[in-house]
Design an enzyme around this catalytic site. Sequence first.
Site, PDB file in Angstrom:
ATOM      1  NE  ARG A 144      -3.471  -0.373   2.056  1.00  0.00           N
ATOM      2  CZ  ARG A 144      -5.008  -1.058   2.353  1.00  0.00           C
ATOM      3  NH1 ARG A 144      -5.232  -1.974   2.239  1.00  0.00           N
ATOM      4  NH2 ARG A 144      -5.723   0.282   2.434  1.00  0.00           N
ATOM      5  CE1 TYR A 147      -4.532   7.074  -3.073  1.00  0.00           C
ATOM      6  CE2 TYR A 147      -4.906   5.694  -1.252  1.00  0.00           C
ATOM      7  CZ  TYR A 147      -5.393   6.754  -2.484  1.00  0.00           C
ATOM      8  OH  TYR A 147      -6.464   7.243  -2.159  1.00  0.00           O
ATOM      9  CG  ASP A 148      -0.446   4.337   2.632  1.00  0.00           C
ATOM     10  OD1 ASP A 148      -1.327   3.514   1.836  1.00  0.00           O
ATOM     11  OD2 ASP A 148      -1.063   2.862   3.719  1.00  0.00           O
ATOM     12  CD  GLU A 149       5.405   6.203   3.252  1.00  0.00           C
ATOM     13  OE1 GLU A 149       5.551   7.159   3.563  1.00  0.00           O
ATOM     14  OE2 GLU A 149       6.106   5.498   4.066  1.00  0.00           O
TER      15      GLU A 149
HETATM   16  P1  NAD Z   1     -10.736   7.457  -9.328  1.00  0.00           P
HETATM   17  O1  NAD Z   1     -10.215   6.298  -9.648  1.00  0.00           O
HETATM   18  O2  NAD Z   1     -12.516   6.861  -9.776  1.00  0.00           O
HETATM   19  O3  NAD Z   1     -10.236   8.445  -9.562  1.00  0.00           O
HETATM   20  C1  NAD Z   1      -9.073   9.446 -10.094  1.00  0.00           C
HETATM   21  C2  NAD Z   1      -8.793  10.107 -11.402  1.00  0.00           C
HETATM   22  O4  NAD Z   1      -7.723  10.572 -11.709  1.00  0.00           O
HETATM   23  C3  NAD Z   1      -9.302   9.041 -12.174  1.00  0.00           C
HETATM   24  O5  NAD Z   1     -10.229   9.956 -13.404  1.00  0.00           O
HETATM   25  C4  NAD Z   1      -8.035   8.786 -12.836  1.00  0.00           C
HETATM   26  O6  NAD Z   1      -8.557   8.480 -13.787  1.00  0.00           O
HETATM   27  C5  NAD Z   1      -7.588   9.870 -12.745  1.00  0.00           C
HETATM   28  N1  NAD Z   1      -5.571   9.750 -12.525  1.00  0.00           N
HETATM   29  C6  NAD Z   1      -5.354   9.150 -12.251  1.00  0.00           C
HETATM   30  N2  NAD Z   1      -3.892   9.330 -12.381  1.00  0.00           N
HETATM   31  C7  NAD Z   1      -3.799   9.928 -13.323  1.00  0.00           C
HETATM   32  C8  NAD Z   1      -2.765  10.824 -14.016  1.00  0.00           C
HETATM   33  N3  NAD Z   1      -1.601  10.493 -13.262  1.00  0.00           N
HETATM   34  N4  NAD Z   1      -2.824  12.325 -14.751  1.00  0.00           N
HETATM   35  C9  NAD Z   1      -4.112  12.291 -14.608  1.00  0.00           C
HETATM   36  N5  NAD Z   1      -5.480  11.395 -14.181  1.00  0.00           N
HETATM   37  C10 NAD Z   1      -4.566  10.692 -13.438  1.00  0.00           C
HETATM   38  O7  NAD Z   1     -10.805   7.547  -7.414  1.00  0.00           O
HETATM   39  P2  NAD Z   1     -12.255   8.853  -6.221  1.00  0.00           P
HETATM   40  O8  NAD Z   1     -11.842   7.832  -5.344  1.00  0.00           O
HETATM   41  O9  NAD Z   1     -12.532   9.740  -7.336  1.00  0.00           O
HETATM   42  O10 NAD Z   1     -10.666   9.799  -5.780  1.00  0.00           O
HETATM   43  C11 NAD Z   1     -10.554  11.031  -5.742  1.00  0.00           C
HETATM   44  C12 NAD Z   1      -8.543  11.516  -5.327  1.00  0.00           C
HETATM   45  O11 NAD Z   1      -9.893  11.258  -3.926  1.00  0.00           O
HETATM   46  C13 NAD Z   1      -7.837  11.011  -5.623  1.00  0.00           C
HETATM   47  O12 NAD Z   1      -6.502  11.292  -4.979  1.00  0.00           O
HETATM   48  C14 NAD Z   1      -8.127  10.048  -4.062  1.00  0.00           C
HETATM   49  O13 NAD Z   1      -6.590   9.677  -3.386  1.00  0.00           O
HETATM   50  C15 NAD Z   1      -9.215  10.236  -3.264  1.00  0.00           C
HETATM   51  N6  NAD Z   1      -9.489   9.854  -2.296  1.00  0.00           N
HETATM   52  C16 NAD Z   1     -10.558   9.037  -2.062  1.00  0.00           C
HETATM   53  C17 NAD Z   1     -11.114   8.091  -1.316  1.00  0.00           C
HETATM   54  C18 NAD Z   1     -12.307   7.204  -1.653  1.00  0.00           C
HETATM   55  O14 NAD Z   1     -13.097   6.822  -1.086  1.00  0.00           O
HETATM   56  N7  NAD Z   1     -13.506   7.263  -2.672  1.00  0.00           N
HETATM   57  C19 NAD Z   1     -10.237   8.198   0.029  1.00  0.00           C
HETATM   58  C20 NAD Z   1      -9.857   9.047   0.312  1.00  0.00           C
HETATM   59  C21 NAD Z   1      -8.743   9.859  -1.038  1.00  0.00           C
HETATM   60  N1  UDP Z   2     -13.544  -5.881   1.834  1.00  0.00           N
HETATM   61  C1  UDP Z   2     -13.804  -6.938   1.530  1.00  0.00           C
HETATM   62  N2  UDP Z   2     -14.824  -7.364   0.807  1.00  0.00           N
HETATM   63  C2  UDP Z   2     -14.987  -6.972   0.199  1.00  0.00           C
HETATM   64  C3  UDP Z   2     -13.734  -5.582  -0.315  1.00  0.00           C
HETATM   65  C4  UDP Z   2     -13.285  -5.229   0.629  1.00  0.00           C
HETATM   66  O1  UDP Z   2     -13.972  -7.779   3.440  1.00  0.00           O
HETATM   67  O2  UDP Z   2     -15.283  -7.518  -1.155  1.00  0.00           O
HETATM   68  C5  UDP Z   2     -12.877  -5.053   3.147  1.00  0.00           C
HETATM   69  C6  UDP Z   2     -11.225  -4.724   3.305  1.00  0.00           C
HETATM   70  O3  UDP Z   2     -10.258  -5.625   3.176  1.00  0.00           O
HETATM   71  C7  UDP Z   2     -10.909  -3.530   3.978  1.00  0.00           C
HETATM   72  C8  UDP Z   2     -12.943  -3.073   3.789  1.00  0.00           C
HETATM   73  O4  UDP Z   2     -13.097  -3.164   3.197  1.00  0.00           O
HETATM   74  O5  UDP Z   2     -11.213  -3.862   5.261  1.00  0.00           O
HETATM   75  C9  UDP Z   2     -13.004  -1.493   3.041  1.00  0.00           C
HETATM   76  O6  UDP Z   2     -12.154  -1.896   2.101  1.00  0.00           O
HETATM   77  P1  UDP Z   2     -12.102  -0.432   0.900  1.00  0.00           P
HETATM   78  O7  UDP Z   2     -11.340  -1.056  -0.106  1.00  0.00           O
HETATM   79  O8  UDP Z   2     -13.030  -0.205   0.467  1.00  0.00           O
HETATM   80  O9  UDP Z   2     -11.532   0.816   1.446  1.00  0.00           O
HETATM   81  P2  UDP Z   2      -9.706   0.647   2.333  1.00  0.00           P
HETATM   82  O10 UDP Z   2      -9.664  -1.268   2.843  1.00  0.00           O
HETATM   83  O11 UDP Z   2      -8.971   1.252   1.299  1.00  0.00           O
HETATM   84  O12 UDP Z   2     -10.557   1.861   3.533  1.00  0.00           O
END
Ligand code: NAD
Ligand code: UDP
Length: 316
Positions: A144, A147-149
């Site tokens: 992970r 993404y995290d780092e």
């Molecule tokens: P998503 O994958 O639907 O959207 C990300 C978008 O970025 C996509 O449209 C993808 O095509 C575009 N993209 C990826 N790499 C790219 C690049 N190099 N250049 C241009 N575009 C690029 O995901 P999302 O859930 O809409 O997430 C949007 C943002 O919010 C992300 O930065 C994500 O890390 C952050 N985020 C989302 C969640 C969540 O729960 N959905 C939680 C924490 C953080």
């Molecule tokens: N998870 C699950 N079944 C699935 C998909 C995810 O039990 O089919 C679990 C996963 O292991 C995690 C939680 O649901 O504990 C949330 O997962 P998700 O990938 O949605 O988000 P994140 O782990 O990034 O919070």
Amino acid sequence: MHIRKRILVTGGAGFIGSHLCERLLNEGNDVICLDNFFTGTKDNVSHLMDNPYFELLRHDVTFPLYVEVDEIYNLACPASPIHYQYDPVQTTKTSVHGAINMLGLAKRTRAKIFQASTSEVYGDPQIHPQTEDYWGHVNPIGFRSCYDEGKRCAETLFFDYRRQHNLRIKVARIFNTYGPRMHPNDGRVVSNFIVQALKGEDITIYGDGSQTRSFCYIDDLVEAFIRLMNTRDDFTGPVNTGNPGEFTIKELAEKVVAMIGTKSKIVYKPLPTDDPKQRQPDISLARRELDWEPKIPLEEGLIKTIAYFDDLLKQR
Ligand code: NAD
Ligand code: UDP
């Protein structure tokens, strides 16, 4: 008089980005939606294409961009584990080079810039619920980590650009968000369970389902973004944005099964590595500084999300 702002949304064709573009257009802004369509799609924004103030730009944020804008929302980055682990080097580049390029653009245009950071900066947290002053518990070399780092380094860059170049920055740490236009196959728990239940397939709980998450509906999240962008210049965040309502994954599975009335069975699969055990945002700072809190209960949000996936599956 209404001033039409020119706003760049990177990752604008993704799940969150498409809702943000829609909201910004509705408020009368001029929106440039930038995306490389790695996980986002044109379908997510096709309903906006007729708006003359909407512009769709195919571009990768790891390359520099020259446009004139007043505000930047930097969302580009794959968000689900299967997508961000598909090409981990590109994931880190997207967060780090993407941040450098967008911060450079903000510096040249003096635009205000927002970063979509994540609860993952806290890693597998040792304090609960997480407050913004917690530094996190992140594995730097795991699956992970790209993404995290990457997201942690992006935050560092945002704060150094602020200290060195006095940029107006806004950093939101987003917790699990769900809603229409989530990718149906991105492996996220809400989309997985709904799609499995609608198809009558087994509902896959990873581990014993006792791990918890807090789920925020998309409209609540977008409201928080807009409020954060409009805070006074000396407020930078980071600020947690999410819904503090905490559920076990087993509870979520049972809720989805009951709501859809499916014949799907719940099955248990191995827990992925580094899967955080518990996650809940402390949103006191958002309450205080943004006067914001989520309004949409899980059940109400699930109804809308289920309706979306039901339509999508029927179209296919
Ligand atoms: P998503 O994958 O639907 O959207 C990300 C978008 O970025 C996509 O449209 C993808 O095509 C575009 N993209 C990826 N790499 C790219 C690049 N190099 N250049 C241009 N575009 C690029 O995901 P999302 O859930 O809409 O997430 C949007 C943002 O919010 C992300 O930065 C994500 O890390 C952050 N985020 C989302 C969640 C969540 O729960 N959905 C939680 C924490 C953080
Ligand atoms: N998870 C699950 N079944 C699935 C998909 C995810 O039990 O089919 C679990 C996963 O292991 C995690 C939680 O649901 O504990 C949330 O997962 P998700 O990938 O949605 O988000 P994140 O782990 O990034 O919070």
